[in-house]
Motif scaffolding. Structure first.
Motif, PDB file in Angstrom:
ATOM      1  N   GLY A   1       0.875  -1.294   0.001  1.00  0.00           N
ATOM      2  CA  GLY A   1       0.116   0.016   0.020  1.00  0.00           C
ATOM      3  C   GLY A   1       0.903   1.397   0.052  1.00  0.00           C
ATOM      4  N   ARG A   2       1.966   1.240   0.770  1.00  0.00           N
ATOM      5  CA  ARG A   2       2.762   2.328   0.591  1.00  0.00           C
ATOM      6  C   ARG A   2       3.849   2.584  -0.340  1.00  0.00           C
ATOM      7  NH1 ARG A   2       5.822   2.349   6.718  1.00  0.00           N
ATOM      8  NH2 ARG A   2       4.113   2.154   8.113  1.00  0.00           N
ATOM      9  N   LEU A   3       4.153   1.307  -0.946  1.00  0.00           N
ATOM     10  CA  LEU A   3       5.165   1.714  -2.092  1.00  0.00           C
ATOM     11  C   LEU A   3       4.692   1.256  -3.511  1.00  0.00           C
ATOM     12  CD1 LEU A   3       8.373   0.038  -0.273  1.00  0.00           C
ATOM     13  CD2 LEU A   3       7.682   2.340  -0.499  1.00  0.00           C
ATOM     14  N   GLY A   4       3.567   0.369  -3.287  1.00  0.00           N
ATOM     15  CA  GLY A   4       3.046  -0.028  -4.963  1.00  0.00           C
ATOM     16  C   GLY A   4       3.588  -1.252  -5.101  1.00  0.00           C
ATOM     17  N   LEU A   5       4.362  -1.867  -4.332  1.00  0.00           N
ATOM     18  CA  LEU A   5       5.241  -3.136  -4.460  1.00  0.00           C
ATOM     19  C   LEU A   5       5.760  -3.640  -3.180  1.00  0.00           C
ATOM     20  CD1 LEU A   5       8.667  -2.759  -4.934  1.00  0.00           C
ATOM     21  CD2 LEU A   5       7.800  -0.831  -6.205  1.00  0.00           C
ATOM     22  N   VAL A   6       6.140  -4.737  -3.418  1.00  0.00           N
ATOM     23  CA  VAL A   6       6.736  -5.524  -2.135  1.00  0.00           C
ATOM     24  C   VAL A   6       8.278  -5.767  -2.423  1.00  0.00           C
ATOM     25  CG1 VAL A   6       6.185  -7.328  -0.359  1.00  0.00           C
ATOM     26  CG2 VAL A   6       4.390  -6.296  -1.445  1.00  0.00           C
ATOM     27  N   PRO A   7       9.275  -4.934  -1.799  1.00  0.00           N
ATOM     28  CA  PRO A   7      10.656  -5.202  -2.370  1.00  0.00           C
ATOM     29  C   PRO A   7      10.975  -6.784  -1.460  1.00  0.00           C
ATOM     30  CG  PRO A   7      10.331  -3.121  -1.646  1.00  0.00           C
ATOM     31  CD  PRO A   7       8.686  -3.807  -1.263  1.00  0.00           C
ATOM     32  N   ASN A   8      11.841  -7.309  -2.144  1.00  0.00           N
ATOM     33  CA  ASN A   8      12.480  -8.625  -1.641  1.00  0.00           C
ATOM     34  C   ASN A   8      13.056  -8.628  -0.196  1.00  0.00           C
ATOM     35  OD1 ASN A   8      11.961  -9.949  -3.888  1.00  0.00           O
ATOM     36  ND2 ASN A   8      13.866  -9.778  -4.972  1.00  0.00           N
ATOM     37  N   MET A   9      13.563  -7.463   0.273  1.00  0.00           N
ATOM     38  CA  MET A   9      14.093  -7.319   1.532  1.00  0.00           C
ATOM     39  C   MET A   9      12.819  -7.330   2.413  1.00  0.00           C
ATOM     40  SD  MET A   9      15.756  -4.053   3.607  1.00  0.00           S
ATOM     41  CE  MET A   9      14.389  -3.074   3.795  1.00  0.00           C
ATOM     42  N   THR A  10      11.587  -6.781   2.324  1.00  0.00           N
ATOM     43  CA  THR A  10      10.596  -7.018   3.110  1.00  0.00           C
ATOM     44  C   THR A  10       9.868  -8.387   2.956  1.00  0.00           C
ATOM     45  OG1 THR A  10       9.258  -5.703   1.481  1.00  0.00           O
ATOM     46  CG2 THR A  10       9.942  -4.558   3.041  1.00  0.00           C
ATOM     47  N   ARG A  11      10.087  -8.884   1.968  1.00  0.00           N
ATOM     48  CA  ARG A  11       9.659 -10.479   1.855  1.00  0.00           C
ATOM     49  C   ARG A  11      10.512 -11.389   2.586  1.00  0.00           C
ATOM     50  NH1 ARG A  11       7.010 -11.627  -3.680  1.00  0.00           N
ATOM     51  NH2 ARG A  11       6.582  -9.676  -4.472  1.00  0.00           N
ATOM     52  N   ALA A  12      11.651 -10.923   2.791  1.00  0.00           N
ATOM     53  CA  ALA A  12      12.494 -11.997   3.559  1.00  0.00           C
ATOM     54  C   ALA A  12      12.497 -11.566   5.111  1.00  0.00           C
ATOM     55  CB  ALA A  12      14.006 -11.449   3.227  1.00  0.00           C
ATOM     56  N   MET A  13      12.140 -10.406   5.279  1.00  0.00           N
ATOM     57  CA  MET A  13      11.927  -9.874   6.888  1.00  0.00           C
ATOM     58  C   MET A  13      10.428 -10.344   7.315  1.00  0.00           C
ATOM     59  SD  MET A  13      13.029  -5.767   7.008  1.00  0.00           S
ATOM     60  CE  MET A  13      14.645  -5.504   7.083  1.00  0.00           C
ATOM     61  N   ALA A  14       9.468 -10.781   6.248  1.00  0.00           N
ATOM     62  CA  ALA A  14       8.352 -11.177   6.711  1.00  0.00           C
ATOM     63  C   ALA A  14       8.669 -12.754   7.387  1.00  0.00           C
ATOM     64  CB  ALA A  14       7.205 -11.271   5.461  1.00  0.00           C
ATOM     65  N   SER A  15       9.715 -13.389   7.028  1.00  0.00           N
ATOM     66  CA  SER A  15       9.718 -14.652   7.771  1.00  0.00           C
ATOM     67  C   SER A  15       9.667 -14.536   9.262  1.00  0.00           C
ATOM     68  CB  SER A  15      11.217 -15.412   7.289  1.00  0.00           C
ATOM     69  OG  SER A  15      12.226 -14.744   7.619  1.00  0.00           O
ATOM     70  N   SER A  16       9.873 -13.276   9.678  1.00  0.00           N
ATOM     71  CA  SER A  16       9.672 -12.800  11.160  1.00  0.00           C
ATOM     72  C   SER A  16       8.667 -11.703  11.215  1.00  0.00           C
ATOM     73  CB  SER A  16      10.897 -12.638  11.860  1.00  0.00           C
ATOM     74  OG  SER A  16      10.620 -12.314  13.276  1.00  0.00           O
ATOM     75  N   PRO A  17       7.473 -11.861  11.417  1.00  0.00           N
ATOM     76  CA  PRO A  17       6.611 -10.552  11.403  1.00  0.00           C
ATOM     77  C   PRO A  17       7.194  -9.610  12.431  1.00  0.00           C
ATOM     78  CG  PRO A  17       5.329 -12.306  11.241  1.00  0.00           C
ATOM     79  CD  PRO A  17       6.515 -13.016  11.600  1.00  0.00           C
ATOM     80  N   ALA A  18       7.914  -9.974  13.557  1.00  0.00           N
ATOM     81  CA  ALA A  18       8.701  -9.029  14.316  1.00  0.00           C
ATOM     82  C   ALA A  18       9.504  -8.255  13.788  1.00  0.00           C
ATOM     83  CB  ALA A  18       8.949  -9.846  15.585  1.00  0.00           C
ATOM     84  N   VAL A  19      10.389  -8.718  12.950  1.00  0.00           N
ATOM     85  CA  VAL A  19      11.664  -8.221  12.449  1.00  0.00           C
ATOM     86  C   VAL A  19      10.936  -7.059  11.475  1.00  0.00           C
ATOM     87  CG1 VAL A  19      13.328  -8.256  10.746  1.00  0.00           C
ATOM     88  CG2 VAL A  19      13.296  -9.943  12.501  1.00  0.00           C
ATOM     89  N   LEU A  20       9.993  -7.609  10.635  1.00  0.00           N
ATOM     90  CA  LEU A  20       9.293  -6.729   9.623  1.00  0.00           C
ATOM     91  C   LEU A  20       8.824  -5.568  10.095  1.00  0.00           C
ATOM     92  CD1 LEU A  20       8.621  -5.788   6.723  1.00  0.00           C
ATOM     93  CD2 LEU A  20       7.107  -7.362   6.552  1.00  0.00           C
TER      94      LEU A  20
END
Length: 187
Positions: A25-44
Motif C-alpha cells: 500500500g505504501r510503495l505499490g510493490l513489495v521489495p524482496n527485503m521486506t519479503r525476507a523480513m516477513a519470515s519473522s513478522p516481528a522483524v518486519l
C-alpha cells in the motif's frame, strides 16, 4: 540466491500478510527485503515502525537517502545500494548526488556535514567526540538532527546486515560500481 526465504505476499498469512499488504500500500510493490523480513513478522514490523518514525523527523528524505547510500557503501551492501540509488532518484537526487553520497560527501555543505557525521558515527561505532558534534552544530544543526542521523545510521546498519546475511535477491537495478580510488573515506 537468497539465504532467507522471501515470503510471497499471496502465500503469507496472519501478521506477515498484514505487514506485506501495508508495504504494498505504501510503495505499490513489495521489495524482496521486506519479503525476507516477513519470515519473522516481528522483524518486519520493527523495521517498518523505525523507518516510518524517522520519515516523520526533521531530516528531509533526500538527506536520509544520502545517509543511507553512504552507510550502504561503507558496509558493502549491494541490495541497499541498489534500493537507495533508485529511491534517491525518486526523491530528487541526481546521479551525481547519489555518487557523491556513496563517496561520503555532498556538494551542499549542510548535507555534506550530515553525511560525514553519519560515517563518523558508523566508523566510531557511535563513540563520536565533541569535535564531531561541534562540526555538525557549526553547519547549522541541533540535537534533533544529530539524534536522527544516529538513528538513521542504526536503521541502515540493520538493513545492510540483514541483506548481507540473507543475500537478498536484487529487485532494483544494480548500483554502478565506484572506482576503488573513490571509495568511502574514513577519518
Amino acid at each position: 540466491m537468497a539465504r532467507i526465504n522471501q515470503v510471497s505476499p499471496d502465500a503469507a498469512d496472519g501478521r506477515a500478510r498484514e505487514l506485506l499488504d501495508e508495504v504494498k500500500g505504501r510503495l505499490g510493490l513489495v521489495p524482496n527485503m521486506t519479503r525476507a523480513m516477513a519470515s519473522s513478522p516481528a522483524v518486519l514490523d520493527g523495521y517498518l515502525q523505525f523507518a516510518g518514525a524517522l520519515s516523520q523527523g526533521t531530516l528531509p528524505a533526500r538527506v536520509r537517502e544520502q545517509v543511507a547510500l553512504a552507510v550502504a557503501e561503507a558496509n558493502g551492501c549491494d541490495y541497499c545500494l541498489a534500493a537507495h540509488s533508485a529511491v534517491g532518484g525518486m526523491v530528487g537526487l541526481t546521479a551525481e548526488q547519489v555518487r557523491d553520497a556513496r563517496r561520503g560527501n555532498a556538494v551542499d555543505p549542510k548535507a555534506d556535514a550530515l553525511i560525514r557525521f553519519a560515517l563518523r558515527v558508523l566508523d566510531a561505532r557511535g563513540r563520536v567526540d565533541d569535535v564531531d558534534l561541534d562540526e555538525v552544530r557549526r553547519a547549522g544543526f541541533g540535537d534533533a538532527a544529530i539524534a536522527e542521523v544516529v538513528a538513521n545510521v542504526a536503521l541502515h546498519v540493520f538493513t545492510n546486515y540483514f541483506n548481507l546475511a540473507a543475500d537478498t535477491d536484487l529487485d532494483f537495478p544494480p548500483a554502478a560500481a565506484l572506482r576503488p580510488e573513490l571509495a568511502t573515506p574514513t577519518r
